[in-house]
Design a protein around this motif. Structure first.
Motif, PDB file in Angstrom:
ATOM      1  N   GLY A 165      -2.281  -5.366   4.372  1.00 60.20           N
ATOM      2  CA  GLY A 165      -1.162  -4.711   4.151  1.00 60.20           C
ATOM      3  C   GLY A 165      -1.228  -4.019   5.103  1.00 60.20           C
ATOM      4  N   SER A 216      -2.620   2.445   4.461  1.00 59.27           N
ATOM      5  CA  SER A 216      -2.024   4.231   4.859  1.00 59.27           C
ATOM      6  C   SER A 216      -3.243   4.586   5.667  1.00 59.27           C
ATOM      7  CB  SER A 216      -2.805   4.490   3.744  1.00 59.27           C
ATOM      8  OG  SER A 216      -2.680   3.676   2.505  1.00 59.27           O
ATOM      9  N   ASP A 253      -3.763  -4.241  -9.155  1.00 58.80           N
ATOM     10  CA  ASP A 253      -4.008  -3.388  -8.135  1.00 58.80           C
ATOM     11  C   ASP A 253      -5.678  -2.040  -8.215  1.00 58.80           C
ATOM     12  OD1 ASP A 253      -2.331  -0.661 -10.419  1.00 58.80           O
ATOM     13  OD2 ASP A 253      -3.666  -2.322 -10.897  1.00 58.80           O
ATOM     14  N   CYS A 286      -2.983   0.125  -3.927  1.00 57.95           N
ATOM     15  CA  CYS A 286      -2.725  -0.820  -3.287  1.00 57.95           C
ATOM     16  C   CYS A 286      -2.851  -2.132  -4.225  1.00 57.95           C
ATOM     17  CB  CYS A 286      -4.193  -2.118  -2.609  1.00 57.95           C
ATOM     18  SG  CYS A 286      -3.961  -3.031  -2.286  1.00 57.95           S
ATOM     19  N   CYS A 313      -5.425  -2.730   3.143  1.00 54.64           N
ATOM     20  CA  CYS A 313      -5.866  -2.989   1.635  1.00 54.64           C
ATOM     21  C   CYS A 313      -5.546  -4.154   2.160  1.00 54.64           C
ATOM     22  CB  CYS A 313      -5.820  -2.753   0.786  1.00 54.64           C
ATOM     23  SG  CYS A 313      -5.743  -3.603  -0.991  1.00 54.64           S
ATOM     24  N   GLN A 370       0.772  -0.929   0.136  1.00 56.82           N
ATOM     25  CA  GLN A 370       0.375   0.263  -0.185  1.00 56.82           C
ATOM     26  C   GLN A 370       0.569   0.836   0.046  1.00 56.82           C
ATOM     27  OE1 GLN A 370      -3.402  -1.079   3.717  1.00 56.82           O
ATOM     28  NE2 GLN A 370      -3.771  -0.022   2.419  1.00 56.82           N
ATOM     29  N   TRP A 388     -11.071  -2.576   0.787  1.00 61.45           N
ATOM     30  CA  TRP A 388     -10.802  -2.203   1.116  1.00 61.45           C
ATOM     31  C   TRP A 388     -11.307  -1.955   2.651  1.00 61.45           C
ATOM     32  CZ3 TRP A 388      -6.463   1.191   0.190  1.00 61.45           C
ATOM     33  CH2 TRP A 388      -5.647   0.962  -1.102  1.00 61.45           C
ATOM     34  N   PHE A 448      -5.379   6.540  -1.999  1.00 62.09           N
ATOM     35  CA  PHE A 448      -4.703   5.811  -1.403  1.00 62.09           C
ATOM     36  C   PHE A 448      -4.699   3.695  -2.341  1.00 62.09           C
ATOM     37  CE2 PHE A 448      -4.502   7.470   1.983  1.00 62.09           C
ATOM     38  CZ  PHE A 448      -5.712   7.945   2.298  1.00 62.09           C
TER      39      PHE A 448
END
Lengths: 116, 116
Positions: free
Chosen positions: B108, B111, B74, B23, B92, B6, B34, B21
């Motif tokens: 991940g 963020s 992605d 990922c 993510c 991420q 998400w 954002f």
């Protein structure tokens, strides 16, 4: 509604001791999957252990084991020989398939501190 | 094997500004999620993709949030305009299965968004 309840917001334990984290859940599904995730301060969710509801045998991963009581809808995590690195937030979760959507539902988490 | 990646890890923006954002899931994982995690809470699903199709976006506030996964690999999550209450960690995750697989979901590092 699919819910996960972690009634203990915070616990502490001495290094090398054993600690049990409790979790209950509510679902009308008969087949589902249960998880414990660990989240250290870095915030990355790390899988600790996974249990399939149709399996009666409790899952075990090294120092981590679960006590899965399907009738009681209880899924507790036991950490043996606690280590300083076990300090983290622990989240109980299960995968719900309600409404045709596969969704991982989390509890609010519990902060575990392992003291030297 | 690389995990879920991420970026950015941290973002501070003023309210009413846009933010995005990104990922990249684990290679070969068809399903991408998400999640939103507010302080002191467990993650909550915003949107789930199976390949490039958003199969569950019921929790995504569509007035200001949007997401895409154009080539089924992605994904980008956008907020426009950001509000103070959007300050949170955006996680993510990905998993290899589809449907009622109960496969483990890998996360991940998240963020972190701060809106000032």
């Amino acid at each position: 509604a699919q819910t996960v309840t972690q009634s203990q917001p915070e616990m502490s334990v001495q290094e090398a001791e054993t600690v049990t984290l409790s979790c209950t859940y509510d679902t009308s599904e008969n087949n589902y999957y249960l998880f414990w995730y660990k989240q250290p301060p870095s915030r990355q969710m790390i899988l600790v252990i996974r249990q399939e509801a149709y399996k009666q045998q409790n899952a075990t991963e090294n120092r981590f084991s679960v006590n899965f009581q399907k009738a009681a809808k209880s899924f507790s995590l036991k950490i043996s020989d606690s280590q300083l690195g076990d300090t983290a937030m622990y989240f109980c979760a299960f995968i719900s398939f309600q409404g045709g959507s596969e969704k991982l539902v989390f509890g609010k988490g519990m902060k575990l501190t392992v003291n030297p | 094997e690389a995990g879920v990646v991420q970026s950015p890890r941290y973002k501070i923006i003023e309210k009413k500004q846009p933010v995005a954002f990104w990922c990249n899931p684990i290679s070969g994982h068809n399903t991408l999620y998400w999640y939103l995690q507010n302080l002191g809470q467990g993650p909550e699903l915003l949107i789930r993709y199976e390949n490039e199709e958003a199969v569950d976006d019921s929790q995504l506030p569509k007035d200001r949030f949007s997401a895409e996964r154009l080539k089924g690999v992605d994904s980008t999550l956008k907020i426009q305009p950001a509000e103070l209450g959007d300050s949170a960690v955006y996680l993510c995750a990905s998993s290899p299965g589809q449907g009622r697989s109960g496969n483990t979901i890998y996360f991940g590092e998240g963020s972190w968004l701060t809106v000032v």
